[in-house]
Design an enzyme around this catalytic site. Structure first.
Site, PDB file in Angstrom:
ATOM      1  N   ASP A 112       9.320   2.773   0.159  1.00  0.00           N
ATOM      2  CA  ASP A 112       8.246   3.431   0.901  1.00  0.00           C
ATOM      3  C   ASP A 112       8.426   3.036   2.367  1.00  0.00           C
ATOM      4  O   ASP A 112       7.991   1.967   2.797  1.00  0.00           O
ATOM      5  CB  ASP A 112       6.877   3.005   0.368  1.00  0.00           C
ATOM      6  CG  ASP A 112       5.734   3.735   1.070  1.00  0.00           C
ATOM      7  OD1 ASP A 112       6.009   4.421   2.088  1.00  0.00           O
ATOM      8  OD2 ASP A 112       4.580   3.619   0.614  1.00  0.00           O
TER       9      ASP A 112
ATOM     10  N   TYR B  40       0.853  -1.193   0.000  1.00  0.00           N
ATOM     11  CA  TYR B  40       0.000   0.000   0.000  1.00  0.00           C
ATOM     12  C   TYR B  40       0.888   1.242   0.000  1.00  0.00           C
ATOM     13  O   TYR B  40       1.864   1.312   0.749  1.00  0.00           O
ATOM     14  CB  TYR B  40      -0.890   0.011   1.251  1.00  0.00           C
ATOM     15  CG  TYR B  40      -1.779   1.229   1.366  1.00  0.00           C
ATOM     16  CD1 TYR B  40      -2.832   1.431   0.471  1.00  0.00           C
ATOM     17  CD2 TYR B  40      -1.572   2.184   2.359  1.00  0.00           C
ATOM     18  CE1 TYR B  40      -3.662   2.548   0.571  1.00  0.00           C
ATOM     19  CE2 TYR B  40      -2.399   3.302   2.469  1.00  0.00           C
ATOM     20  CZ  TYR B  40      -3.437   3.482   1.571  1.00  0.00           C
ATOM     21  OH  TYR B  40      -4.265   4.589   1.669  1.00  0.00           O
TER      22      TYR B  40
ATOM     23  N   LYS C 104       4.008   8.853   9.123  1.00  0.00           N
ATOM     24  CA  LYS C 104       3.768   8.238  10.441  1.00  0.00           C
ATOM     25  C   LYS C 104       4.776   8.739  11.499  1.00  0.00           C
ATOM     26  O   LYS C 104       4.642   9.858  11.943  1.00  0.00           O
ATOM     27  CB  LYS C 104       3.685   6.723  10.278  1.00  0.00           C
ATOM     28  CG  LYS C 104       2.526   6.392   9.297  1.00  0.00           C
ATOM     29  CD  LYS C 104       2.061   4.971   9.225  1.00  0.00           C
ATOM     30  CE  LYS C 104       0.753   4.927   8.424  1.00  0.00           C
ATOM     31  NZ  LYS C 104       0.778   4.170   7.189  1.00  0.00           N
TER      32      LYS C 104
HETATM   33  C1  LIG Z   1       0.158   4.649   5.802  1.00  0.00           C
HETATM   34  C2  LIG Z   1       0.952   4.414   4.569  1.00  0.00           C
HETATM   35  C3  LIG Z   1       0.923   5.290   3.468  1.00  0.00           C
HETATM   36  C4  LIG Z   1      -0.054   6.432   3.395  1.00  0.00           C
HETATM   37  O1  LIG Z   1       0.164   7.380   4.373  1.00  0.00           O
HETATM   38  P1  LIG Z   1      -1.072   8.367   4.766  1.00  0.00           P
HETATM   39  O2  LIG Z   1      -0.431   9.321   5.720  1.00  0.00           O
HETATM   40  O3  LIG Z   1      -2.109   7.507   5.366  1.00  0.00           O
HETATM   41  O4  LIG Z   1      -1.510   9.023   3.513  1.00  0.00           O
HETATM   42  C5  LIG Z   1       1.789   5.086   2.432  1.00  0.00           C
HETATM   43  N1  LIG Z   1       2.652   4.050   2.437  1.00  0.00           N
HETATM   44  C6  LIG Z   1       2.698   3.167   3.453  1.00  0.00           C
HETATM   45  C7  LIG Z   1       3.689   2.054   3.410  1.00  0.00           C
HETATM   46  C8  LIG Z   1       1.833   3.310   4.538  1.00  0.00           C
HETATM   47  O5  LIG Z   1       1.857   2.407   5.524  1.00  0.00           O
END
Ligand SMILES: *Cc1c(COP(=O)(O)O)cnc(C)c1O
Length: 424
Positions: free
Chosen positions: A239, A144, A267
């Site tokens: 990511d 994701y 995060k």
């Molecule tokens: C949470 C997440 C996102 C998206 O971040 P948001 O702040 O919710 O837009 C993108 N990549 C990864 C791996 C994530 O866990």
């Protein structure tokens, strides 16, 4: 007729907010319950509007590595608020945070601050395309990367075809530049890189997948991605929105010793405030406006209150690298408890754990990619979720989300949680 304040608030919220929530997983749909509305949180605990307190392993889906409302972070935020909430002009804190990120991840020579992980990934991909002059992106099934159009995709119906939308409202034309490979499957990557030679701007990967439950990269998988992107002149994007500052201060790239060209963060980097970042080498990042031709901007980017929370959080983590070893030990104890409960009950369970991230999948097959993850028994997960909640432990209301351990979880709380798990 509502038995709890949460039930009442949920019923009222349903009238004004789609599904009653501002992000889908919060709705508890996958586990067939109504969501708890939260009043407050402190350290390892979260308290709902009915006064029930739980040991929290959601940790706001990742930011809460220090636990909730860490006094130093809260103080930094309060001080920052008193000086004004936003200026739309540069501040010393943005530079300080950029320095801290660079210290943690030397590959991030230059960084742009944005407001969400979605925005970080979307922007990094634009820069990768601008830098390479290529349009295609390879992503992995089950990874994701936020909810931008080009990444809300599923694999096309035939092998080697471009992706198709996985959400209503995404035009098919927006996903034609995305290719889907299989996690931990080198051959699926090799085939796409060969079939689309000279056209792939970047491979983007969650170095540890944590959005299909936790799925670890197999030995050599990340190093292989490094080699193949180099061989085909594509960029490698890690990511690290979840893994950054969580697997270690230097994230997955330090943990596995594989250096990406670009990194996305979110995060933890915002310390609980809405902030995220993307970066890479100076050469790549100097493609970004106003130096280069790739446009990217944000009214609240590098917000002074959010950067205060991020700096305070990263400084604590930097000063306490020993936290990471302790986090790992705590997560391992939880993993062992799942294994014991499986042995005792005869119920098949697979536990994937690395650092402070873990997932228990109720299945007898090893979980190493998306297809094996979705093979798990989600009905059993819903039962497990209810059992935990009824015994004072708040875990993710979905099989396909991670369990997050924080510095604030005491050994006693871990033991208490293990007992609940073993009773399952
Ligand atoms: C949470 C997440 C996102 C998206 O971040 P948001 O702040 O919710 O837009 C993108 N990549 C990864 C791996 C994530 O866990």
């Amino acid at each position: 007729m509502d038995t709890t304040r949460s039930d009442y608030l949920f019923r009222e919220s349903l009238k004004r907010i789609p599904g009653g929530v501002n992000s889908p997983v919060r709705a508890f749909k996958a586990v067939g319950r109504t969501p708890l509305f939260i009043q407050s949180a402190k350290g390892s605990h979260i308290t709902d509007v009915d006064g029930n307190t739980f040991i929290d392993y959601v940790c706001s889906w990742g930011p809460g590595i220090l636990g909730h409302a860490h006094p130093e972070v809260v103080e930094a935020v309060q001080k920052a608020c008193a000086d004004g909430l936003t200026y739309g002009a540069p501040t010393e804190r943005e530079w300080k945070l950029a320095e801290l990120i660079h210290e943690a991840m030397p590959s991030v020579e230059k960084v742009r601050l944005v407001s969400s992980g979605t925005e970080a990934v979307m922007s990094a991909i634009r820069v990768a395309r601008g830098y390479t002059g290529r349009d295609l992106i390879v992503k992995f099934k089950g990874n994701y990367h936020g909810h931008s159009d080009g990444l809300l995709v599923k694999a096309g119906s035939a092998a080697l075809t471009t992706a198709v939308p996985d959400s209503s409202g995404v035009p098919a034309s927006y996903t034609q530049n995305t290719l889907v490979a299989l996690y931990n499957d080198k051959e699926s990557v090799r085939e796409l890189m060969e079939a689309y030679k000279g056209q792939v701007a970047a491979i983007i990967v969650e170095p540890v997948a944590a959005n299909m439950g936790v799925v670890l990269p197999e030995d050599g998988f990340l190093a292989f991605l490094r080699e193949i992107t180099d061989a085909y002149g594509s960029l490698l994007i890690f990511d690290e929105v979840i893994t950054g500052f969580r697997l270690g201060f230097g994230g997955a790239q330090e943990y596995f010793g594989v250096t990406p060209d670009m990194t996305t963060l979110g995060k933890i980097v915002g310390g609980g405030m809405p902030m995220a970042a993307y970066g890479g080498s100076a050469e790549i990042m100097d493609k970004v406006s106003p130096v280069g031709p790739v446009y990217q901007a944000g009214t609240l980017s590098g917000n002074p209150v959010a950067t205060a929370a991020g700096i305070a959080t990263l400084k604590i983590l930097k000063a306490h690298k020993e936290y990471y070893e302790k986090l790992e030990q705590k997560a391992r104890r939880l993993a062992d408890a799942f294994a014991k409960s499986g042995e005792k009950s005869g119920r098949p369970v697979q536990v994937n754990q690395i650092g402070s991230l873990l997932s228990a999948f109720f299945t007898d097959k090893a979980v190493r990619d998306y297809d094996s993850a979705v093979g798990a028994d989600t009905g059993m997960y819903a039962k497990y979720f209810g059992w935990m909640l009824d015994h004072g432990v708040y875990v993710a209301p979905s099989q396909f989300e991670a369990m997050f351990v924080s510095v604030a979880h005491t050994d006693e709380e871990i033991e208490e949680t293990c007992q609940v798990i073993r009773g399952l």
